[in-house]
Scaffold this active site. Structure first.
Site, PDB file in Angstrom:
ATOM      1  N   TYR A   1      -9.838  -8.066  15.415  1.00  0.00           N
ATOM      2  CA  TYR A   1      -9.091  -7.219  14.512  1.00  0.00           C
ATOM      3  C   TYR A   1      -7.608  -7.152  14.866  1.00  0.00           C
ATOM      4  CZ  TYR A   1     -10.158  -4.217  10.560  1.00  0.00           C
ATOM      5  OH  TYR A   1     -10.278  -3.685   9.318  1.00  0.00           O
TER       6      TYR A   1
ATOM      7  N   ARG B   1      -1.966  -0.496  15.046  1.00  0.00           N
ATOM      8  CA  ARG B   1      -2.188   0.760  15.773  1.00  0.00           C
ATOM      9  C   ARG B   1      -2.835   0.550  17.130  1.00  0.00           C
ATOM     10  NH1 ARG B   1      -5.433   0.375  11.320  1.00  0.00           N
ATOM     11  NH2 ARG B   1      -7.657   0.063  11.689  1.00  0.00           N
TER      12      ARG B   1
ATOM     13  N   GLU C   1      -7.526   5.246   5.720  1.00  0.00           N
ATOM     14  CA  GLU C   1      -7.671   4.400   4.533  1.00  0.00           C
ATOM     15  C   GLU C   1      -7.991   5.313   3.358  1.00  0.00           C
ATOM     16  OE1 GLU C   1      -7.125   1.168   3.007  1.00  0.00           O
ATOM     17  OE2 GLU C   1      -7.958   0.516   4.933  1.00  0.00           O
TER      18      GLU C   1
ATOM     19  N   GLU D   1       0.873  -1.178   0.000  1.00  0.00           N
ATOM     20  CA  GLU D   1       0.000   0.000   0.000  1.00  0.00           C
ATOM     21  C   GLU D   1       0.905   1.222   0.000  1.00  0.00           C
ATOM     22  OE1 GLU D   1      -2.843  -0.659   3.177  1.00  0.00           O
ATOM     23  OE2 GLU D   1      -3.414  -2.591   2.328  1.00  0.00           O
TER      24      GLU D   1
HETATM   25  C1  LIG Z   1      -7.256  -2.728   2.766  1.00  0.00           C
HETATM   26  C2  LIG Z   1      -6.731  -2.819   4.158  1.00  0.00           C
HETATM   27  O1  LIG Z   1      -5.646  -3.271   4.378  1.00  0.00           O
HETATM   28  N1  LIG Z   1      -7.510  -2.362   5.149  1.00  0.00           N
HETATM   29  C3  LIG Z   1      -7.146  -2.413   6.540  1.00  0.00           C
HETATM   30  C4  LIG Z   1      -8.164  -1.706   7.340  1.00  0.00           C
HETATM   31  C5  LIG Z   1      -7.677  -1.356   8.704  1.00  0.00           C
HETATM   32  O2  LIG Z   1      -6.523  -0.955   8.841  1.00  0.00           O
HETATM   33  O3  LIG Z   1      -8.468  -1.435   9.635  1.00  0.00           O
HETATM   34  C6  LIG Z   1      -7.000  -3.856   7.028  1.00  0.00           C
HETATM   35  O4  LIG Z   1      -7.788  -4.718   6.622  1.00  0.00           O
HETATM   36  O5  LIG Z   1      -6.123  -4.111   7.850  1.00  0.00           O
HETATM   37 ZN   LIG Z   2      -3.886  -1.961   4.572  1.00  0.00          ZN
END
Ligand SMILES: CC(=O)N[C@@H](CC(=O)O)C(=O)O
Ligand SMILES: [Zn+2]
EC number: 3.5.1.15
Length: 294
Positions: A150, A154, A164, A24
């Site tokens: 998740y 961070r 994003e 990215e």
């Molecule tokens: C496309 C992408 O990598 N999005 C991030 C979103 C985030 O940082 O919460 C992820 O899936 O980790």
């Molecule tokens: Zn990402």
């Protein structure tokens, strides 16, 4: 959703993460730039540290080497022993947690901005992890759901903020996306400087996401694509009965939900492996009546 009054401390230690996903490019390039020369990101009374989180993935220009770093900050990973036998990103998560956390401790960095690009047409979105965090503001995607495991990079900070920006293909740098990301980050740092000097009332709308997978056969292979009417329509209403997927033989699959949703991350390249074609969101209003200690 009404938030209750709270008093917040100043944000004195701020990190800017790039390269959490090595392909990215806007975040990778901006952070590399600021590591070389940080004048653009310095703010009065704030220590700002730009940092490449997954240098091996950046070098290979891939999302990750062994496992997704942005899912690696689980309590299990952060406490496990095993050194060299552990997946690269688990070792890296432990290092980052030592440097910028420990997660959940008073020593943790105050704010971490984590820079990401999406291949979907989402524009600029802040990603928050808690509706109770009054420090955060603006148009946001709230990733706060009991089923979402998740564990982002961070999340070691007291106030984690993902940024994003899309659409930008993986491994590609687009000047408009790069400059938008740079602009937002500079405003965010200005905000922190002002926030430290005086409080702010915060009132904004936001959205909460649930993932929707592609239709698949018994072997797990996808049997349809995002419908052309939905492609690139991130944040626009998707109503029950609207076209959602198109099968390879041209049949339309319609959205069957009970009410209107607002899709995001539509056709995000990195999410095929995560069984997600897009995330549905609903509009909610967060009202934070409180501000930093006045
Ligand atoms: C496309 C992408 O990598 N999005 C991030 C979103 C985030 O940082 O919460 C992820 O899936 O980790
Ligand atoms: Zn990402």
């Amino acid at each position: 959703m009404e938030l209750h009054a709270a008093r917040l401390d100043e944000a004195r230690r701020v990190a800017i993460f790039g390269g959490t996903h090595g392909n990215e490019m806007s975040g990778v390039m901006l952070v590399n730039l600021w590591v070389q020369n940080n004048t653009e990101v310095q703010r009065k009374g704030v220590e700002v540290q730009p940092f490449i989180t997954n240098p091996k993935a950046v070098e290979k220009c891939t999302r990750y080497v062994d496992t997704d770093l942005n899912r690696a900050f689980t309590p299990e990973n952060l406490s496990t022993l095993g050194g060299g036998d552990l997946p690269y990103e688990v070792r890296r998560a432990q290092e980052i947690n030592r440097m910028f956390g420990p997660k959940g401790s008073p020593e943790a960095y105050d704010v971490i901005f984590d820079l990401h690009n999406t291949t979907s047409n989402m524009g600029c979105t802040l990603l928050l992890e808690s509706s109770k965090d009054h420090f955060n503001l603006c148009l946001v995607l709230l990733n706060e759901h009991p089923l979402l495991k998740y564990s982002t990079s961070r999340s070691v900070a007291k106030h984690p903020v993902g940024l994003e920006v899309g659409p930008q293909p993986q491994g590609v740098l687009r000047s408009n996306i790069f400059e938008s990301m740079r602009d937002i980050l500079k405003h965010a740092l200005d905000f922190i400087e002002l926030f430290n000097a005086a409080g702010f009332p915060i009132t904004e709308g936001l959205e909460v996401g649930i993932p929707i997978d592609y239709p698949r056969d018994d072997n797990g292979n996808i049997i349809a694509m995002v419908h052309p009417n939905l492609q690139d329509c991130d944040w626009e209403p998707l109503n029950p009965g609207d076209p959602m997927f198109q099968t390879f033989d041209g049949k339309t699959i319609h959205y069957q939900g009970s009410g209107t949703v607002y899709p995001t991350f539509i056709n995000e390249a990195a999410y095929y492996e995560k069984q997600q074609a897009f995330a549905t969101t609903r509009r909610e209003s967060l009202v934070a009546s409180a501000i930093r200690k006045a």
